[in-house]
Design a protein around this motif. Structure first.
Motif: not given
Ligand code: GAL
Length: 636
Positions: A274-283, A288-296
């Motif tokens: 929600m706060d620290r990753i630039e991505c499009d609304d679809a991503t 939404l409930r899993q987090g970005h699959p690569d950020f962690q």
């Protein structure tokens, strides 16, 4: 070191008659570490020099008797109110010249000598009392340096410190003027005392001035940490660590990590999305409930290097947090998935934040393993499950990677100082390369620019590295690996000048950047064969082999073993490039379904389904938010 789970606990928030029950339930859940004390200064030292350790002693007794190992924090992220009476000027000053006042946390300026001495003193007091106590099995210094934008401070102390730092670096104002190019706009100084901090100028300050201040500020964080580390080491042999915050880039984590034994980081996948990753609304909607699959995963790989192989997740999100613009709840299973993903990347400990949701103060909307009424929250069952499962998978360590990406903090500052395109962000560039590799299922190491040996790797990507250190250049030359440089590679000197030999200013690749342009989101340069360059585009002179061209024939990628990439690829182009590089390097790539990610340990392959549908891969059915593992064939 045995893999284990832990939790962050604040005995000072709860009536003492709950402590034994809390400790018992932690142990029953299979947790073996508990972190305490990192914000408790005003309770340990209610007035200057007046200490109250009795409550902490009793808490340590109770927790240790339940079999828990303790991480004790130094409380220096939360100076008590009385500290301000002693040092009214210790507050950080923001870029508009306003003090960042008491009433939350991290209200201090790293350059303030008086506060630094107080931190050394409290570290000594704690070290004297608990340093020989083997129930304290690790120490955390401070909490999340730099979080809440606290690395940069425009205080009087920072100004004095910066002038001293400049005097040492340049020796004379003339040398500084020459290095920064202060003949421009009549910016020459006659004395170091004339140099102000680079805020509140009419238009942009000299980028060399800003870059110097960024380097100075980063060094203050490392100095602050080193002072406490040095003090604690006189009292304890237990490992020292710090908990870094995700995508907090204002100081050099490798430099801080050099004085510590373990790196840890705080992983809040849904807050980050929600706060620290630039991505499009679809991503954002899809995850939404899993987090970005690569950020962690990116941070796991980064902190493995910052900790020189030893790293933890100190704070793992258990449910909705309180601090992002929106705070959704994880899908059932995600707390388990996030925990296992960290272990698959080599974490020693995953520790949840926090034990029990607190009904008062700033974080009352932040969930824990228990609800405010002390009943079990959803994450407790998942943590308990992970604790049971840890026994099933051998501790084989993380797989060795054949692919590496270099990540550098100074390059982030350089791009913030001089973005040249409104959406040029160095972290984002590196992360786009990382994502492309991870979509192919390969294990990745993240390396510091101080790396001197690339001989383990078959493919090394070095996008956006502002300044090429000599030792890395030597390592690139000696390596067998395919090395890909650019865009924006070696394009500034240490003094933030364009190098005399045009970028990439190295003889290792035949390329010369003759013009750079940045592109708005509405523009892109299509590549022959698919994909496009976005955001940043360099015109190249090169007689080396041409690998990828734009549809108009201009160069995108050229070179032999060492190649130059002349722009910022979109995801489609990254996919094509990475597929070719991996194939050339004989590295097995996987055709992963969109939501699936993979990580190998030396003995097992782990599958993480970040999607909300079941997927099938390599004979495994992986449910939404599911983790599945099997023994690796090659591992026998
Ligand atoms: C972290 C911090 C913790 C707590 C947590 C809430 O950034 O270290 O103290 O505030 O966030 O998510």
């Amino acid at each position: 070191m045995k893999r284990a789970l832990g939790v962050c606990y604040y005995p000072e928030h709860w009536a003492e008659d709950h402590w034994a029950d809390d400790a018992r339930r932690m142990a029953e859940a299979g947790l073996s570490w508990v972190r305490v004390g990192e914000f408790a200064w005003s309770l340990l030292e209610p007035a200057p020099g007046e200490f109250d350790f009795d409550w902490m002693d009793r808490a340590i007794d109770i927790l240790a008797q339940a079999g828990l190992k303790i991480v004790l924090g130094t409380p220096t992220a939360t100076p008590p109110r009385w500290m301000l009476d002693k040092y009214p000027d210790m507050l950080a000053i923001d870029t508009d010249g306003h003090p960042r006042k008491f009433g939350s946390r991290r209200h201090y300026c790293f350059s303030h000598q008086g506060y630094l001495d107080e931190c050394r003193r409290i570290a000594r007091v704690l070290g004297e009392r608990y340093g020989g106590d083997d129930r304290i099995a690790a120490w955390q210094i401070d909490n999340e340096y730099g979080c809440h934008d606290t690395t940069l401070s425009y205080s009087q102390s920072a100004q004095t410190g910066f002038r001293d730092w400049l005097a040492q670096r340049y020796q004379s104002p003339e040398a500084l003027n020459a290095a920064w190019g202060n003949a421009f706009w009549s910016m020459q100084y006659r004395d170091f005392d004339e140099v102000d901090l680079p805020n509140q100028t009419v238009t942009e300050p000299n980028p060399a001035h800003e870059m110097a201040f960024r380097r100075y500020s980063s060094e203050q964080v490392a100095r602050f940490n080193a002072v406490q580390a040095k003090e604690l080491r006189t009292w304890t042999n237990a490992p020292l660590l710090h908990n870094y915050m995700g995508r907090e880039l204002d100081f050099d984590h490798y430099a801080v990590g050099a004085d510590l034994d373990i790196a840890s980081w705080d992983s809040y996948p849904l807050g980050f999305l929600m706060d620290r990753i630039e991505c499009d609304d679809a991503t954002r909607a899809a995850f939404l409930r899993q987090g970005h699959p690569d950020f962690q995963a990116f941070h796991h790989d980064l902190y493995r290097t910052v900790g020189r192989g030893r790293w933890w997740v100190m704070e793992q999100q258990p449910g909705p947090v309180n601090w992002a613009p929106w705070n959704p709840a994880p899908l059932p299973g995600m707390v388990r998935l996030w925990s296992w993903e960290a272990f698959a990347h080599g974490a020693e400990v995953v520790s949840y934040f926090r034990w029990r949701q607190v009904p008062f103060a700033q974080e009352q909307m932040h969930t824990g393993l228990l609800r405010t009424d002390a009943s079990d929250a959803q994450a407790l069952a998942e943590a308990t499950q992970v604790a049971r499962e840890l026994a099933e998978v051998p501790e084989a360590g993380t797989a060795s990677a054949k692919v590496a990406i270099v990540f550098d903090y100074a390059s982030q500052w350089a791009c913030e100082v001089q973005p040249q395109g409104a959406d040029f962000d160095y972290f984002n560039l590196v992360f786009s390369a990382y994502r492309a590799l991870r979509r192919q299922g390969v294990s990745i190491d993240i390396l510091s620019p101080e790396t001197t040996d690339l001989s383990d790797y078959a493919l090394v990507l070095i996008p956006g590295l502002m300044l090429l250190p000599e030792a890395l250049q030597v390592a690139m030359k000696a390596a067998q690996a395919r090395v890909v440089l650019g865009p924006r590679f070696n394009c500034r000197s240490a003094e933030f000048r364009i190098p005399d030999q045009l970028p990439p200013a190295t003889d290792l690749v035949d390329a010369k950047v003759t013009l750079t342009e940045s592109l708005p989101p509405s523009a892109s340069i299509a590549a022959k064969g698919g994909g496009a360059i976005i955001r940043w585009w360099e015109h190249i002179e090169s007689v080396a082999t041409r690998h990828v061209e734009a549809v108009d024939g201009q160069l995108i990628l050229s070179g032999d073993r060492i190649q130059y990439l002349a722009g910022w690829p979109d995801d489609a182009l990254w996919n094509l490039l990475v597929t070719d590089w991996l194939a050339d390097a004989n590295i097995d790539a996987l055709k992963l379904p969109d939501s699936l990610r993979v990580r190998d340990t030396a003995t097992h392959r782990f599958f993480f389904n970040y999607g909300s549908e079941t997927v099938t891969f390599e004979g495994e059915k992986i449910p939404p938010a599911g983790v599945v593992w099997h023994a690796r064939e090659s591992a026998g």
